[in-house]
Design a protein around this motif. Structure first.
Motif, short mmCIF file in Angstrom:
data_model
loop_
_atom_site.label_atom_id
_atom_site.label_comp_id
_atom_site.label_asym_id
_atom_site.label_seq_id
_atom_site.Cartn_x
_atom_site.Cartn_y
_atom_site.Cartn_z
N VAL A 93 23.57 18.97 -9.01
CA VAL A 93 23.39 17.53 -8.90
C VAL A 93 23.83 17.08 -7.51
N LYS A 94 22.90 16.56 -6.74
CA LYS A 94 23.21 16.05 -5.41
C LYS A 94 23.48 14.55 -5.53
N VAL A 95 24.56 14.11 -4.88
CA VAL A 95 25.04 12.75 -5.03
C VAL A 95 25.19 12.11 -3.65
N ARG A 96 24.88 10.83 -3.57
CA ARG A 96 25.13 10.05 -2.36
C ARG A 96 26.40 9.25 -2.59
N GLN A 97 27.37 9.45 -1.71
CA GLN A 97 28.66 8.78 -1.82
C GLN A 97 28.78 7.80 -0.64
N ARG A 98 29.07 6.55 -0.95
CA ARG A 98 29.23 5.54 0.10
C ARG A 98 30.62 4.91 0.01
N VAL A 99 31.28 4.80 1.15
CA VAL A 99 32.56 4.10 1.21
C VAL A 99 32.25 2.62 1.32
N VAL A 100 32.88 1.83 0.44
CA VAL A 100 32.62 0.39 0.38
C VAL A 100 33.93 -0.38 0.26
N THR A 101 33.85 -1.68 0.54
CA THR A 101 35.00 -2.55 0.32
C THR A 101 35.19 -2.71 -1.19
N LEU A 102 36.27 -3.33 -1.57
CA LEU A 102 36.54 -3.50 -2.99
C LEU A 102 35.50 -4.38 -3.67
N ASP A 103 34.78 -5.21 -2.90
CA ASP A 103 33.69 -6.00 -3.48
C ASP A 103 32.32 -5.37 -3.21
N ARG A 104 32.35 -4.05 -2.93
CA ARG A 104 31.16 -3.19 -2.82
C ARG A 104 30.28 -3.45 -1.61
N ARG A 105 30.84 -3.97 -0.53
CA ARG A 105 30.08 -4.09 0.71
C ARG A 105 30.28 -2.82 1.53
N PRO A 106 29.21 -2.27 2.10
CA PRO A 106 29.34 -1.06 2.93
C PRO A 106 30.31 -1.29 4.09
N ILE A 107 31.06 -0.27 4.43
CA ILE A 107 31.99 -0.34 5.55
C ILE A 107 31.31 0.34 6.74
N GLU A 108 31.06 -0.44 7.77
CA GLU A 108 30.40 0.07 8.97
C GLU A 108 31.29 1.09 9.67
N LEU A 110 31.83 4.20 8.90
CA LEU A 110 32.30 5.32 8.08
C LEU A 110 31.10 6.10 7.56
N ASN A 111 31.18 7.41 7.65
CA ASN A 111 30.08 8.26 7.21
C ASN A 111 30.01 8.34 5.69
N GLU A 112 28.80 8.55 5.21
CA GLU A 112 28.60 8.80 3.78
C GLU A 112 29.10 10.19 3.43
N GLY A 113 29.29 10.40 2.14
CA GLY A 113 29.57 11.72 1.62
C GLY A 113 28.32 12.24 0.93
N SER A 114 28.23 13.56 0.82
CA SER A 114 27.09 14.19 0.18
C SER A 114 27.57 15.27 -0.78
N PRO A 115 28.21 14.85 -1.88
CA PRO A 115 28.73 15.83 -2.84
C PRO A 115 27.61 16.61 -3.53
N LEU A 116 27.93 17.85 -3.87
CA LEU A 116 27.09 18.67 -4.73
C LEU A 116 27.94 19.02 -5.94
N PHE A 117 27.45 18.64 -7.12
CA PHE A 117 28.15 18.93 -8.37
C PHE A 117 27.31 19.93 -9.16
N VAL A 118 27.88 21.07 -9.49
CA VAL A 118 27.26 21.97 -10.46
C VAL A 118 27.87 21.58 -11.80
N MET A 119 26.99 21.26 -12.74
CA MET A 119 27.44 20.79 -14.04
C MET A 119 26.90 21.69 -15.14
N ALA A 120 27.66 21.82 -16.21
CA ALA A 120 27.23 22.61 -17.37
C ALA A 120 27.43 21.79 -18.63
#
Length: 139
Positions: A93-108, A110-120
């Motif tokens: 499972v490829k996921v897009r991770q975004r760092v945001v303020t507490l009211d969910r506004r993107p923080i300029e 800061l780079n996104e994260g790109s997690p990979l989750f192997v799930m069973a």
């Protein structure tokens, strides 16, 4: 969005998305026990800074150390962007991770994260098994 027949796996994808949403909720609300409960007992988690955590106990100790207080100024959102079923009960499972303020506004700046989750899927429940979080560096 997905490389599979989404009709055939629609219910599984929804369940996977619910796990990712639960992870987001646990992190945003600083609920380490809820976060750790999403992992298989023998899971491997590699943090965004490259620290390898092996097993739910080690993941738990780390999470209980860093999560409380971590969301004072910002948090992250998680969006499933790609699911590859390796078997009917195992998915990458490829996921897009975004760092945001507490009211969910993107923080300029800061780079996104790109997690990979192997799930069973075990006992009817999708669990995190092997996870790698990676920062996206724009070149």
């Amino acid at each position: 969005m997905y490389d599979i027949d989404t009709r055939a796996h629609h219910a599984e994808i929804e369940e996977i998305e619910q796990v990712v949403a639960a992870l987001e909720h646990a992190q945003q609300n600083e609920l380490p026990d809820d976060f750790v409960a999403l992992f298989r007992a023998e899971a491997i988690w590699t943090t965004g800074h490259g620290r390898r955590l092996t097993g739910r106990d080690e993941i738990s100790a780390f999470t209980h150390q860093v999560l409380p207080g971590a969301m004072r100024e910002s948090t992250a959102t998680y969006e499933v962007v790609h699911v590859l079923f390796i078997r009917p009960d195992v998915a990458a499972v490829k996921v897009r991770q975004r760092v945001v303020t507490l009211d969910r506004r993107p923080i300029e700046g800061l780079n996104e994260g790109s997690p990979l989750f192997v799930m069973a899927k075990e006992d009817g429940r999708w669990l995190l098994v092997a996870c790698q979080n990676t920062e996206v560096i724009d070149s």
